[in-house]
Design an enzyme around this catalytic site. Sequence first.
Site, PDB file in Angstrom:
ATOM      1  CB  THR D 125     -76.328 -92.855 -15.149  1.00 34.88           C
ATOM      2  OG1 THR D 125     -76.446 -91.620 -14.378  1.00 34.88           O
ATOM      3  CG2 THR D 125     -77.619 -92.891 -15.832  1.00 34.88           C
ATOM      4  CB  ILE D 126     -76.389 -92.296  -9.364  1.00 34.34           C
ATOM      5  CG1 ILE D 126     -75.434 -91.095  -9.647  1.00 34.34           C
ATOM      6  CG2 ILE D 126     -75.620 -93.538  -8.503  1.00 34.34           C
ATOM      7  CD1 ILE D 126     -74.636 -90.787  -8.375  1.00 34.34           C
ATOM      8  CG  ASP D 127     -76.243 -88.093 -12.457  1.00 38.08           C
ATOM      9  OD1 ASP D 127     -76.357 -87.961 -11.214  1.00 38.08           O
ATOM     10  OD2 ASP D 127     -75.436 -87.504 -13.098  1.00 38.08           O
ATOM     11  NE  ARG D 171     -70.608 -82.280 -13.146  1.00 41.90           N
ATOM     12  CZ  ARG D 171     -70.250 -81.444 -12.170  1.00 41.90           C
ATOM     13  NH1 ARG D 171     -70.236 -80.025 -12.367  1.00 41.90           N
ATOM     14  NH2 ARG D 171     -69.718 -82.101 -11.113  1.00 41.90           N
ATOM     15  CD  GLU D 221     -72.956 -82.826  -9.593  1.00 40.81           C
ATOM     16  OE1 GLU D 221     -71.703 -82.549  -9.126  1.00 40.81           O
ATOM     17  OE2 GLU D 221     -73.340 -84.007 -10.013  1.00 40.81           O
ATOM     18  CG  HIS D 271     -67.022 -89.717  -4.498  1.00 44.36           C
ATOM     19  ND1 HIS D 271     -66.853 -88.453  -4.713  1.00 44.36           N
ATOM     20  CD2 HIS D 271     -66.780 -90.366  -5.601  1.00 44.36           C
ATOM     21  CE1 HIS D 271     -66.281 -88.342  -5.710  1.00 44.36           C
ATOM     22  NE2 HIS D 271     -66.124 -89.471  -6.481  1.00 44.36           N
ATOM     23  CG  LEU D 272     -71.188 -89.854   1.880  1.00 39.40           C
ATOM     24  CD1 LEU D 272     -71.704 -88.931   2.773  1.00 39.40           C
ATOM     25  CD2 LEU D 272     -70.397 -90.899   2.386  1.00 39.40           C
ATOM     26  NE  ARG D 274     -70.621 -92.782  -8.689  1.00 36.19           N
ATOM     27  CZ  ARG D 274     -70.850 -92.020  -9.444  1.00 36.19           C
ATOM     28  NH1 ARG D 274     -71.026 -90.584  -9.497  1.00 36.19           N
ATOM     29  NH2 ARG D 274     -71.675 -92.565 -10.572  1.00 36.19           N
TER      30      ARG D 274
END
Lengths: 341, 341, 341, 341
Positions: D125-127, D171, D221, D271-272, D274
């Site tokens: 996950t990028i997060d 998020r 975000e 979206h840039l 990911r």
Amino acid sequence: MRVGVLTGGGDCPGLNAALRAIVRAAAHAEPLEVIGFRDGWRGPLDGDTRPLGASDVLDVLDRGGTLLGSSRTNPISMDDGIDRVRSGLVAAGCDALIAIGGEDTLGVAHALAEAGVAVVGVPKTIDNDLSATDVTIGHDTAVAIATEAVDRVRTTAESHHRAIVVEVMGRHAGWIALRSGIAGGADAILIPEQPFDIEEVVARCARVTARGRAPIVVVAEGAVPQGGEEVLTRAGTDAFGHVQLGGVGDHVAAEIGRATGVSTRAVVLGHLQRGGTPTAYDRVLGTRFGLHAVDAVRDGAWGSMVALRGDEIVRAPLADGVGKLKTVPPEQYAEALALLD
Amino acid sequence: MRVGVLTGGGDCPGLNAALRAIVRAAAHAEPLEVIGFRDGWRGPLDGDTRPLGASDVLDVLDRGGTLLGSSRTNPISMDDGIDRVRSGLVAAGCDALIAIGGEDTLGVAHALAEAGVAVVGVPKTIDNDLSATDVTIGHDTAVAIATEAVDRVRTTAESHHRAIVVEVMGRHAGWIALRSGIAGGADAILIPEQPFDIEEVVARCARVTARGRAPIVVVAEGAVPQGGEEVLTRAGTDAFGHVQLGGVGDHVAAEIGRATGVSTRAVVLGHLQRGGTPTAYDRVLGTRFGLHAVDAVRDGAWGSMVALRGDEIVRAPLADGVGKLKTVPPEQYAEALALLD
Amino acid sequence: MRVGVLTGGGDCPGLNAALRAIVRAAAHAEPLEVIGFRDGWRGPLDGDTRPLGASDVLDVLDRGGTLLGSSRTNPISMDDGIDRVRSGLVAAGCDALIAIGGEDTLGVAHALAEAGVAVVGVPKTIDNDLSATDVTIGHDTAVAIATEAVDRVRTTAESHHRAIVVEVMGRHAGWIALRSGIAGGADAILIPEQPFDIEEVVARCARVTARGRAPIVVVAEGAVPQGGEEVLTRAGTDAFGHVQLGGVGDHVAAEIGRATGVSTRAVVLGHLQRGGTPTAYDRVLGTRFGLHAVDAVRDGAWGSMVALRGDEIVRAPLADGVGKLKTVPPEQYAEALALLD
Amino acid sequence: MRVGVLTGGGDCPGLNAALRAIVRAAAHAEPLEVIGFRDGWRGPLDGDTRPLGASDVLDVLDRGGTLLGSSRTNPISMDDGIDRVRSGLVAAGCDALIAIGGEDTLGVAHALAEAGVAVVGVPKTIDNDLSATDVTIGHDTAVAIATEAVDRVRTTAESHHRAIVVEVMGRHAGWIALRSGIAGGADAILIPEQPFDIEEVVARCARVTARGRAPIVVVAEGAVPQGGEEVLTRAGTDAFGHVQLGGVGDHVAAEIGRATGVSTRAVVLGHLQRGGTPTAYDRVLGTRFGLHAVDAVRDGAWGSMVALRGDEIVRAPLADGVGKLKTVPPEQYAEALALLD
């Protein structure tokens, strides 16, 4: 109508963009069939072909190199080479050929055209030394890579109070050195067109060092010292017994180090300059060249090559492109000198 | 002789290369003194200057933006604006001015030249919409950034079977969209010069989806649908019931999503396109423009601007540069269409 | 309280992030005064200092190298070197020292701590060969640069059906080679920890070639063939009469070329690997190390170094960091082997 | 033995490296057969499979996204979802499953394991908000992209004396914001874990502006103002009188602009963050995770996931990974505050 395509000479970023554009443009209007010859002129000589369709050019825009393969095979240096290529084209059922390449490849294309073959050229070479076009495919990417290298070595040079010499490609023309040197803020730029005075280079580096800065020199592989090339042609032997020749970058670094006492290193970019993802500029240029090459085929403009003039793609006689090398004119080299502080 | 320099309008990568070149070239031969005006035309209007010497332009080649600052202050829209700028130049002791900017800034420069001020222009704008030059400072970097964005969203679009719309800059001219769209392999490119048929865009996306691929659309912020702009001014409602108004990118994404049923997203690049490290191309272009601007000052070529033609830097009348916008000609847009599969 | 800071050994990206963090953290709470020593241990030895304040560390996050300068000066190899450094610190009024460096620099720091000097260490080296920390400043950027190089040469190798050998840094530890080799998809990865069998390397390249692909080999500069180093220690003479030694990259390329008949080239990355903009990873790591080094100073944790463990910054005894080199463990090298197809 | 593989949830760079490693490792020793399920859990639910062999994973290391496709289909929210997945696996002849995903995907994997299915997890996950591992696939690339964005907008902000707010993903966890904010030198970093005081943010920006610099704010975000989210749900009116609702980035930008009078812009990366080429770090991490996932399958370590601890890959119970989100701990957020000048 069946059109053959080949890519010859050293590979460079942007070739796949050209191939993709050729395939896509050929599918429009009265569709042309496109086949690829593998590995430059080896393809028609050996009858080595592959179909080239829409699915072959998916996802290739950002890929360096050439999906057709390349080689330095040159029919001109062979007995009946031109005839054998012509026969190979006929055997493959080609009505026309698009040859993508530099001086050597387009020289063969020109000879074929003279011999009556329906051929159109597309100019590519990272060295940018083809006449009749503002620029060739691959050059912008090479300059970008060389500039990044200059940026990188600069921080090391400053931190360690060193001089660093970056050797870039350009055997006969200094375009990569000129532009990456300007973009990277080099303190000296040495190009084949202007034999260099090593004393002057050393003196300039000493001045930079005296100001507390680290000198960076960008040198084209084909640059030569004043007084002739002989200094560069003494053969050496490396640690493994292979005979080899230090390049001009090593030479210049050694001289700077000896004369200034400043620790000096050479970095030779070599093949790093010609591979990898093309810049947006080269993707657009390759694409436009490919599109217009197909137009030239449809128009029967045999013996011509596509070329950039300003922001338009035009046609030029192949003879103009390969007649003489486009070297750095003195007034553009003077620009680099005008920047020196 | 004292020369003032200013940078006006939106900043872009390559401006510092131009400033560095001006400072360095001015120090040669008969040295010129260079002073900088801060924040475009606000500088001479407010008498806000700073010295600009060798140490100010160290280490700026790879820096985006402008070390002089910029603004959109426009004297033409003020009472006596041109006179006040002239007085500001006199008060600062300037014998001449180099104005670096786009249409607005060079428009003021032109008005000043008409009023007898010794002024020379340097064209910059990421939009590339100035006439009389092949290209302007900053455009190549903007295209590079936009292309990288298209590359990035493509992998996400493919993985999730989505359509993605990338909105790039270009209010009146579609150069960034055209070139980043070609370089990124977009399935549709929408530019201000060619009002788009949303049905056609939707149909094209549907065809791409039908082949199992993910459609990518690049749209210039100034692109408009056929039938006028009103379609873009209807307030919409987002997924959460909030009333909102998006740009053309959001509009196009919404239409594609609605008509095809494919999950569609818009990405708005905005200020990402104009900042950060300039490409090697923009560093070289900015540097050459700066050098030749100093030559123009030395030659007293007032009322001219420097311009790229092929690979040479030439002079053009400022009137030619700002007379009318350089928009994408139909034949270059046709190239993009010829690529569609 | 006055804290001295120095950076020693080879420069690397991320050092300026550490310096910036030290300056900023020192200004909080009970402010510490920070002074910089120039050029590693040469600074305290020669009494060469500079103030280090907020304005010195603006705009340095994205700059490679070290604004303090560096050197390989090593007091341990000098008579009374440690005493002289201690005297230099006293003379400069320093109550404590933060030493940023690799094995040599932190070895001196450890000796100073043993001698009762208030010193704290920060680990950096592109080679990543320091124990007691998961990773060192500069390593991630070096791996990124080497990986990009592998990506670039791959397209050329494929286009020309060549083998290419990329020689990266790593005299005693193969971390850069291991990780850039894995990231770039190399067909063989040669590291100092595992003497290589050239026959096996050649055989693997031949298998890759047989599948129609181009073999890429990544080799650490310190990799040695099985059977001892002697093959690499025969001195050669270059074209200019300077005695020199071909590196292992050239050797491996020559052997592959000789045994397979495939045209094989070597690219030596050299100083490209240690300069230029740091990755985000190295900026974060350098920043966190700098912050925690100031905490260690405030806590009087003399003789310790900061270290990364998981995602936390901890303290470790300097003795642990420099006691023995952190080399690639066999099980991590086995991972690379498990990838081979 | 036949092993199924799927990638679920948002795509990210590094997934293809993991798939390639799985395929290659499976071919060693006692070979495992690997089949891919398309589009996450939709694959086993719909019986949508594809073979996954050596030729499918050529040239994918530098490709973002996932060659298997992905979706947010979540069986847990369906009637009998877990049973239906189990049946799908049986129907496809799978003896085991490797599930690559984030919290949702691994939550399903955990439920399957509880239900007796032979499943192993790989965290991505990028997060970076999964527990039990130091980091997840995709995070490093996302931080790198966001950092480059901060670098780019900074030069524009400085040139125009503006404030710029960069909204990044996250998020529930602020890892991307924290790290790109530190790496980019942001003046304020707002994360979901720490409700922000807009007055304080404004005051900080005002201080930066007072020093003649341009404030940069990085906001996740999911960041919320103190006092709850309601401040973000008031519909606003834009400059043209249109009612609109922005994200938190727009909100913060509007507040800064209103309170300081400084022109303030928001950039939303979306979206840039990911897509596109993975960093070397993510390629290595993805590769190692893939290799160790195959080991876990061979060992029958069902119900476990691979994880990074320090520089080793270990196994952790899936329950630990998905039990609770890994958010930014207060002491790491305090690091960001300690940097503020």
